[in-house]
Design an enzyme around this catalytic site. Structure first.
Site, PDB file in Angstrom:
ATOM      1  N   ASP A 100      -9.716   6.571  17.743  1.00  0.00           N
ATOM      2  CA  ASP A 100      -9.085   6.189  16.483  1.00  0.00           C
ATOM      3  C   ASP A 100      -7.706   6.839  16.435  1.00  0.00           C
ATOM      4  O   ASP A 100      -7.462   7.826  17.129  1.00  0.00           O
ATOM      5  CB  ASP A 100      -9.942   6.658  15.295  1.00  0.00           C
ATOM      6  CG  ASP A 100      -9.636   5.890  14.021  1.00  0.00           C
ATOM      7  OD1 ASP A 100     -10.394   4.966  13.670  1.00  0.00           O
ATOM      8  OD2 ASP A 100      -8.607   6.200  13.359  1.00  0.00           O
ATOM      9  N   ARG A 157       0.846  -1.212   0.000  1.00  0.00           N
ATOM     10  CA  ARG A 157       0.000   0.000   0.000  1.00  0.00           C
ATOM     11  C   ARG A 157       0.874   1.252   0.000  1.00  0.00           C
ATOM     12  O   ARG A 157       0.635   2.199  -0.746  1.00  0.00           O
ATOM     13  CB  ARG A 157      -0.909   0.019   1.234  1.00  0.00           C
ATOM     14  CG  ARG A 157      -2.055  -0.958   1.170  1.00  0.00           C
ATOM     15  CD  ARG A 157      -3.271  -0.477   1.922  1.00  0.00           C
ATOM     16  NE  ARG A 157      -3.023  -0.139   3.311  1.00  0.00           N
ATOM     17  CZ  ARG A 157      -3.016  -1.013   4.308  1.00  0.00           C
ATOM     18  NH1 ARG A 157      -3.260  -2.275   4.055  1.00  0.00           N
ATOM     19  NH2 ARG A 157      -2.799  -0.623   5.546  1.00  0.00           N
TER      20      ARG A 157
HETATM   21  C1  LIG Z   1     -11.748  -0.258   8.473  1.00  0.00           C
HETATM   22  S1  LIG Z   1     -11.911   0.934   9.753  1.00  0.00           S
HETATM   23  C2  LIG Z   1     -13.001   0.133  10.882  1.00  0.00           C
HETATM   24  C3  LIG Z   1     -14.035   1.065  11.434  1.00  0.00           C
HETATM   25  C4  LIG Z   1     -15.116   0.424  12.289  1.00  0.00           C
HETATM   26  N1  LIG Z   1     -14.556  -0.187  13.476  1.00  0.00           N
HETATM   27  C5  LIG Z   1     -15.913  -0.574  11.497  1.00  0.00           C
HETATM   28  O1  LIG Z   1     -15.806  -1.776  11.744  1.00  0.00           O
HETATM   29  O2  LIG Z   1     -16.664  -0.177  10.609  1.00  0.00           O
HETATM   30  C6  LIG Z   1     -10.319   0.815  10.535  1.00  0.00           C
HETATM   31  C7  LIG Z   1     -10.004   2.007  11.449  1.00  0.00           C
HETATM   32  O3  LIG Z   1      -8.867   1.646  12.241  1.00  0.00           O
HETATM   33  C8  LIG Z   1      -8.106   2.815  12.466  1.00  0.00           C
HETATM   34  N2  LIG Z   1      -6.743   2.411  12.840  1.00  0.00           N
HETATM   35  C9  LIG Z   1      -5.744   1.902  12.047  1.00  0.00           C
HETATM   36  N3  LIG Z   1      -4.640   1.678  12.768  1.00  0.00           N
HETATM   37  C10 LIG Z   1      -4.951   2.019  14.061  1.00  0.00           C
HETATM   38  C11 LIG Z   1      -4.219   2.007  15.284  1.00  0.00           C
HETATM   39  N4  LIG Z   1      -2.944   1.604  15.324  1.00  0.00           N
HETATM   40  N5  LIG Z   1      -4.836   2.439  16.411  1.00  0.00           N
HETATM   41  C12 LIG Z   1      -6.118   2.872  16.381  1.00  0.00           C
HETATM   42  N6  LIG Z   1      -6.861   2.914  15.258  1.00  0.00           N
HETATM   43  C13 LIG Z   1      -6.281   2.495  14.108  1.00  0.00           C
HETATM   44  C14 LIG Z   1      -8.185   3.554  11.145  1.00  0.00           C
HETATM   45  O4  LIG Z   1      -7.885   4.910  11.272  1.00  0.00           O
HETATM   46  C15 LIG Z   1      -9.630   3.273  10.711  1.00  0.00           C
HETATM   47  O5  LIG Z   1     -10.482   4.329  11.054  1.00  0.00           O
END
Ligand SMILES: C[S@@+](CC[C@H](N)C(=O)[O-])C[C@H]1O[C@@H](n2cnc3c(N)ncnc32)[C@H](O)[C@@H]1O
Length: 274
Positions: free
Chosen positions: A132, A31
């Protein structure tokens, strides 16, 4: 300066505090490389320089790493099961509950949870901590304005009760539904975890992490839950080592903190969010 991917990751952690080591390397590298090339950088050293010098580039990078896709009541059958079976059993007799929506993206997950709390548990006071890693997506969540495509699983009754449509046809969450939700920045790989949760919702984020990191996250989440607390995970996810981690599987996608590991969990607990 030429640099390999491991050095690049170390520099990102040093300069921006984001730990890329916990992410599955192959996917992540693919990516980042495709974004890097599309922005005109030919190697990681040159790309790092761009990220340091240009905030716009950093935003794009963060966007690529985080993957913010979400929607209201994602996997509606599972949310119905949460609403009609899991929560009535787990919240029985409680006057007050604390929920953590971890990696909450644009807010559709915490707002879905708030609608359930309002409709199914009108007498229960509740707090939803929604976190987040991505500040931009948290701003969008606080605003709470959505395109109709994200709302396909919201019933007409809830759409009417909890949203107001603006002149451009976008749907805005009513202020009243926001009152029990607090949005905070939190990195699951770096920051300390809060405690005392009745429910932790952590869906569609650990899929990007290595097995070791997943293990670490679920261990900390176990410690963050109250003795009878429940962890709710994504539709494509499964915690194979749940017993070792101190969970009892109550059904697909739902794990309850087991009694026999309580002490270990309580001792290991951290504090910050919540
Ligand atoms: C695909 S979304 C999932 C959103 C929601 N939980 C759902 O299931 O619809 C993944 C989220 O994880 C967050 N994310 C990625 N790495 C992370 C980290 N190390 N700590 C916290 N959040 C993270 C991203 O910013 C993104 O908003």
């Amino acid at each position: 300066m030429k640099m390999d991917f491991s050095q690049f990751k170390r520099e990102i952690y040093k300069r921006f505090g984001i730990n890329l080591d916990g992410y599955k390397e192959k996917q992540l590298k693919r990516r980042i490389k495709s974004l890097m090339m599309s922005q005109g950088a030919s190697d990681f050293g040159e790309y790092l320089k761009m990220l340091i010098q240009d905030e716009n580039q950093w935003m794009k990078f963060l966007d690529k790493v985080t993957i913010n896709v979400s929607e209201f009541f994602r996997n509606p059958d599972i949310f119905s099961y949460l609403e009609n079976t899991i929560l009535p059993e787990s919240f029985e007799g409680k006057r007050q509950v604390k929920i953590w929506s971890a990696a909450c993206s644009n807010g559709s997950e915490p707002y879905s949870l708030a609608m359930i709390m309002e409709d199914v548990f009108p007498g229960v006071s509740y707090e939803i901590i929604a976190t987040d890693i991505d500040e931009n997506i948290l701003d969008a969540a606080r605003k709470g304005v959505y395109d109709v495509r994200m709302l396909k699983n919201v019933t007409p009754r809830r759409l009417k009760k909890y949203f107001t449509q603006d002149d451009e046809g976008l749907y805005k969450i009513n202020e009243d539904l926001k009152k029990n939700i607090s949005y905070r920045k939190h990195d699951l790989l770096v920051d300390k975890y809060g405690m005392g949760y009745d429910l932790i919702v952590c869906r569609n984020v650990t899929i990007y992490f290595t097995k070791e990191t997943q293990f670490d996250i679920y261990t900390k989440m176990n410690a963050s839950l109250k003795p009878d607390g429940v962890l709710f995970i994504g539709a494509t996810e499964n915690i194979i080592q749940h017993r070792e981690l101190g969970f009892e599987k109550i059904s697909h996608w739902f794990y309850k903190k087991s009694a026999y590991l309580l002490q270990r969990g309580d001792e290991k607990n951290g504090q910050v969010i919540g």
